[in-house]
Design a protein around this motif. Structure first.
Motif, PDB file in Angstrom:
ATOM      1  N   ILE A  28       0.810   4.823   3.134  1.00  0.00           N
ATOM      2  CA  ILE A  28       2.080   4.458   2.504  1.00  0.00           C
ATOM      3  C   ILE A  28       2.271   5.384   1.308  1.00  0.00           C
ATOM      4  CG2 ILE A  28       3.375   2.670   1.283  1.00  0.00           C
ATOM      5  CD1 ILE A  28       1.998   0.605   2.972  1.00  0.00           C
ATOM      6  N   TRP A  29       3.249   6.259   1.405  1.00  0.00           N
ATOM      7  CA  TRP A  29       3.581   7.202   0.337  1.00  0.00           C
ATOM      8  C   TRP A  29       4.688   6.595  -0.508  1.00  0.00           C
ATOM      9  CZ3 TRP A  29       0.767  11.755   0.336  1.00  0.00           C
ATOM     10  CH2 TRP A  29       0.124  12.107   1.522  1.00  0.00           C
ATOM     11  N   THR A  30       4.497   6.547  -1.806  1.00  0.00           N
ATOM     12  CA  THR A  30       5.495   5.899  -2.646  1.00  0.00           C
ATOM     13  C   THR A  30       5.349   6.371  -4.090  1.00  0.00           C
ATOM     14  OG1 THR A  30       6.431   3.712  -3.189  1.00  0.00           O
ATOM     15  CG2 THR A  30       4.019   3.882  -3.102  1.00  0.00           C
ATOM     16  N   LEU A  31       6.105   5.732  -4.980  1.00  0.00           N
ATOM     17  CA  LEU A  31       5.991   5.920  -6.419  1.00  0.00           C
ATOM     18  C   LEU A  31       5.636   4.582  -7.047  1.00  0.00           C
ATOM     19  CD1 LEU A  31       9.246   8.001  -7.087  1.00  0.00           C
ATOM     20  CD2 LEU A  31       6.953   8.893  -6.695  1.00  0.00           C
ATOM     21  N   GLN A  32       5.121   4.627  -8.260  1.00  0.00           N
ATOM     22  CA  GLN A  32       4.815   3.378  -8.960  1.00  0.00           C
ATOM     23  C   GLN A  32       6.079   2.528  -9.125  1.00  0.00           C
ATOM     24  OE1 GLN A  32       2.819   4.701 -12.625  1.00  0.00           O
ATOM     25  NE2 GLN A  32       0.948   3.793 -11.814  1.00  0.00           N
ATOM     26  N   ARG A  33       5.888   1.222  -9.094  1.00  0.00           N
ATOM     27  CA  ARG A  33       6.957   0.229  -9.306  1.00  0.00           C
ATOM     28  C   ARG A  33       8.013   0.314  -8.197  1.00  0.00           C
ATOM     29  NH1 ARG A  33       4.232  -2.607 -11.030  1.00  0.00           N
ATOM     30  NH2 ARG A  33       5.969  -3.975 -11.535  1.00  0.00           N
ATOM     31  N   THR A  34       7.569   0.425  -6.936  1.00  0.00           N
ATOM     32  CA  THR A  34       8.502   0.481  -5.807  1.00  0.00           C
ATOM     33  C   THR A  34       8.207  -0.623  -4.800  1.00  0.00           C
ATOM     34  OG1 THR A  34       8.497   2.886  -6.097  1.00  0.00           O
ATOM     35  CG2 THR A  34       9.588   2.081  -4.165  1.00  0.00           C
ATOM     36  N   GLY A  35       7.341  -1.569  -5.143  1.00  0.00           N
ATOM     37  CA  GLY A  35       7.030  -2.652  -4.218  1.00  0.00           C
ATOM     38  C   GLY A  35       5.928  -2.325  -3.240  1.00  0.00           C
ATOM     39  N   GLY A  36       5.246  -1.210  -3.436  1.00  0.00           N
ATOM     40  CA  GLY A  36       4.244  -0.777  -2.473  1.00  0.00           C
ATOM     41  C   GLY A  36       2.969  -1.594  -2.486  1.00  0.00           C
ATOM     42  N   THR A  37       2.602  -2.152  -3.643  1.00  0.00           N
ATOM     43  CA  THR A  37       1.348  -2.905  -3.728  1.00  0.00           C
ATOM     44  C   THR A  37       1.384  -4.121  -2.822  1.00  0.00           C
ATOM     45  OG1 THR A  37       0.945  -2.142  -5.995  1.00  0.00           O
ATOM     46  CG2 THR A  37      -0.203  -4.141  -5.275  1.00  0.00           C
ATOM     47  N   ASN A  38       2.423  -4.933  -2.934  1.00  0.00           N
ATOM     48  CA  ASN A  38       2.495  -6.131  -2.096  1.00  0.00           C
ATOM     49  C   ASN A  38       2.689  -5.778  -0.636  1.00  0.00           C
ATOM     50  OD1 ASN A  38       2.756  -9.128  -1.817  1.00  0.00           O
ATOM     51  ND2 ASN A  38       4.753  -8.505  -1.010  1.00  0.00           N
ATOM     52  N   LEU A  39       3.542  -4.781  -0.344  1.00  0.00           N
ATOM     53  CA  LEU A  39       3.750  -4.392   1.046  1.00  0.00           C
ATOM     54  C   LEU A  39       2.432  -3.941   1.672  1.00  0.00           C
ATOM     55  CD1 LEU A  39       5.689  -3.829   3.394  1.00  0.00           C
ATOM     56  CD2 LEU A  39       5.986  -1.518   2.483  1.00  0.00           C
ATOM     57  N   THR A  40       1.663  -3.118   0.960  1.00  0.00           N
ATOM     58  CA  THR A  40       0.391  -2.656   1.491  1.00  0.00           C
ATOM     59  C   THR A  40      -0.570  -3.818   1.714  1.00  0.00           C
ATOM     60  OG1 THR A  40       0.657  -0.564   0.313  1.00  0.00           O
ATOM     61  CG2 THR A  40      -1.554  -1.099   1.103  1.00  0.00           C
ATOM     62  N   ARG A  41      -0.639  -4.727   0.749  1.00  0.00           N
ATOM     63  CA  ARG A  41      -1.539  -5.873   0.876  1.00  0.00           C
ATOM     64  C   ARG A  41      -1.226  -6.680   2.134  1.00  0.00           C
ATOM     65  NH1 ARG A  41      -0.081  -8.221  -3.328  1.00  0.00           N
ATOM     66  NH2 ARG A  41      -1.530  -7.166  -4.741  1.00  0.00           N
ATOM     67  N   GLN A  91      -8.483   4.272   7.637  1.00  0.00           N
ATOM     68  CA  GLN A  91      -8.161   3.122   6.814  1.00  0.00           C
ATOM     69  C   GLN A  91      -6.714   3.193   6.344  1.00  0.00           C
ATOM     70  OE1 GLN A  91     -10.565   3.511   3.197  1.00  0.00           O
ATOM     71  NE2 GLN A  91     -10.578   5.708   3.519  1.00  0.00           N
ATOM     72  N   VAL A  92      -6.260   2.109   5.783  1.00  0.00           N
ATOM     73  CA  VAL A  92      -4.922   2.068   5.195  1.00  0.00           C
ATOM     74  C   VAL A  92      -5.012   2.604   3.769  1.00  0.00           C
ATOM     75  CG1 VAL A  92      -2.981   0.604   4.529  1.00  0.00           C
ATOM     76  CG2 VAL A  92      -4.279   0.095   6.615  1.00  0.00           C
ATOM     77  N   ILE A  93      -4.123   3.534   3.432  1.00  0.00           N
ATOM     78  CA  ILE A  93      -4.109   4.144   2.100  1.00  0.00           C
ATOM     79  C   ILE A  93      -2.716   4.006   1.513  1.00  0.00           C
ATOM     80  CG2 ILE A  93      -4.391   6.290   0.792  1.00  0.00           C
ATOM     81  CD1 ILE A  93      -6.270   7.274   3.013  1.00  0.00           C
ATOM     82  N   LYS A  94      -2.637   3.432   0.329  1.00  0.00           N
ATOM     83  CA  LYS A  94      -1.375   3.423  -0.426  1.00  0.00           C
ATOM     84  C   LYS A  94      -1.515   4.449  -1.551  1.00  0.00           C
ATOM     85  CE  LYS A  94       1.097   1.392  -4.097  1.00  0.00           C
ATOM     86  NZ  LYS A  94       0.825   0.768  -5.398  1.00  0.00           N
ATOM     87  N   HIS A  95      -0.585   5.411  -1.578  1.00  0.00           N
ATOM     88  CA  HIS A  95      -0.742   6.560  -2.461  1.00  0.00           C
ATOM     89  C   HIS A  95       0.539   6.800  -3.240  1.00  0.00           C
ATOM     90  CE1 HIS A  95      -2.222  10.412  -3.859  1.00  0.00           C
ATOM     91  NE2 HIS A  95      -1.158  11.029  -3.367  1.00  0.00           N
ATOM     92  N   CYS A  96       0.429   6.871  -4.562  1.00  0.00           N
ATOM     93  CA  CYS A  96       1.564   7.191  -5.429  1.00  0.00           C
ATOM     94  C   CYS A  96       1.524   8.683  -5.754  1.00  0.00           C
ATOM     95  CB  CYS A  96       1.528   6.358  -6.706  1.00  0.00           C
ATOM     96  SG  CYS A  96       1.898   4.608  -6.441  1.00  0.00           S
TER      97      CYS A  96
END
Length: 446
Positions: A28-41, A91-96
């Motif tokens: 998941i490629w994103t920027l901080q404060r874009t809702g990525g933390t909960n979506l990834t979880r 694995q699943v990676i969330k990256h800002c």
């Protein structure tokens, strides 16, 4: 398994009871404060895939040593090897992307693309909310899930921290540029990433939001009974709102931020719709047996390069080269790439098997000419006349009516581009036909 890889998520009632094919890992490629933390979880929970901690390439986190080593030594081989090892964890990676150097973003994209990962981009069309949320987190010291449970600062404390408009806009510029660079790089590699707008997922109607979420699940290979979707949607979207928007009104400088953001072009995951026309010269070039420009048409995706084929005729000068010229001057053309199709079409011409050309990083804005040049004499012969520009509404409407729902991901992105262009077009042929074209394009896109 790497020590940085956390345990596989435990199955729950929402988890698919065994997909037809094993799920591919994803970034998941994103920027901080874009809702990525909960979506990834939630996606980790639903997929059952291994995971690492969020934003693992930030220094001090699971793979922060890779970033630190790059900043110290700038050893591309070592960084690439480390990325390959990490990608092998599947694995699943969330990256800002804005938190690390661009080379780290590129290395991660290259390694995960080679390892077969899928790629999801979570972004905001309207960046103001993200920047306000970022400023609030900095001022309050409350990040992530703590925003729901932490003690918010009083309004008078927030008023003592006006928005640093210049800094925020520059941060947005860097972040959007980094996100776009990764997207474009993956597309150039032949990867078909999926883009999800924060507004469509978190600030849309329940029906629209659930439709977007279902599309995300479909692309990732998740399979659920339809009756489960509303509950899963509530877990994803209902827990994603930090509940702090009402506090943002206390920040001074919002009008200046609005004005500054009006001048900024954000992340564009769908291609622009353009027209690209080509014509043979009035006088045929004796040195050329055949010439073709790929991707030309009255309504086509604007790309980051031109490419096509030029086959030399028998008796053409040795060392012939191609030159593209427009009002800005001459542009370098890479010629001599392998082309099996032209080899089959022109079996008597040895150069036909290496007839493909590319003009990297170029798209015409107006008229351009492709020339064949004899380097020994400087003599030139005109090969193709090329014209790039804005498409006609009738051409885009016709393209929309040809789109079919259920296409490949790249077709979906094109359908989004066509629908958006038509919706914003000042005019189109026949209101009824235009609306039908928009409906067709939106059906293909969503």
């Amino acid at each position: 398994m790497s020590s940085a890889t956390l345990a596989t998520a435990a199955p729950t009632e929402d988890v698919p009871s065994g997909p037809a094919q094993p799920l591919r890992p994803f970034v998941i490629w994103t920027l901080q404060r874009t809702g990525g933390t909960n979506l990834t979880r939630q996606l980790v929970r639903l997929s059952g895939l291994p995971r690492t901690e969020h934003e693992p390439f930030n220094e001090g986190r699971a793979y922060g040593h890779v970033t630190a080593a790059w900043r110290k030594d700038r050893d591309a081989l070592a960084m690439g090897a480390a990325m390959q090892e990490i990608a092998a964890e599947h694995q699943v990676i969330k990256h800002c992307v804005e938190m690390v150097p661009p080379e780290i973003n590129g290395g991660l994209a290259l390694a995960t693309a080679a390892a077969g990962y899928q790629h999801v981009f979570l972004y905001r069309r309207q960046p103001k909310g993200r920047l306000l949320s970022l400023h609030y987190a900095r001022v309050s010291g409350i990040w992530g899930n703590r925003m729901k449970t932490g003690q918010p600062p009083p309004e008078e404390e927030l008023r003592r921290h006006p928005l640093p408009v210049t800094e925020l806009v520059e941060r947005e510029r860097r972040g959007m540029r980094a996100l776009q660079r990764v997207w474009d790089g993956l597309v150039e590699m032949g990867v078909h990433p999926l883009a999800i707008a924060y507004e469509d997922l978190y600030q849309s109607t329940p029906a629209r939001s659930q439709h977007v979420l279902q599309r995300l699940f479909d692309e990732l290979g998740f399979r659920f009974p339809p009756r489960r979707l509303p509950h899963i949607w509530e877990q994803v979207v209902g827990q994603g709102d930090q509940g702090t928007r009402s506090a943002y009104a206390a920040f001074e400088g919002q009008v200046a931020l609005d004005v500054a953001l009006e001048r900024w072009r954000g992340f564009r995951p769908v291609p622009e719709v353009a027209a690209l026309h080509t014509a043979e010269p009035d006088v045929p070039a004796p040195w050329v047996a055949a010439a073709h420009l790929h991707g030309a048409g009255p309504a086509v995706p604007r790309r980051r390069r031109l490419d096509g084929t030029v086959v030399c005729a028998a008796g053409a000068p040795a060392g012939l080269r191609l030159v593209l010229a427009d009002a800005q001057g001459d542009h370098a053309v890479v010629w001599g790439l392998r082309s099996g199709w032209t080899a089959e079409q022109h079996p008597g011409l040895p150069q036909a098997g290496f007839a493909r050309f590319v003009v990297p990083g170029y798209w015409p804005e107006g008229d351009a000419t492709l020339w064949a040049e004899d380097p020994a004499t400087g003599a030139r012969q005109k090969v193709l006349k090329i014209t790039g520009g804005a498409p006609e509404p009738a051409a885009v409407a016709a393209e929309a009516l040809r789109l079919k729902p259920g296409g490949m991901p790249e077709d979906t992105l094109w359908a989004q581009a066509v629908a958006r262009w038509l919706e914003q077009a000042p005019a189109a042929p026949g209101m009824e036909r235009r609306q039908r074209a928009i409906r067709q394009a939106r059906a293909a896109a969503y």
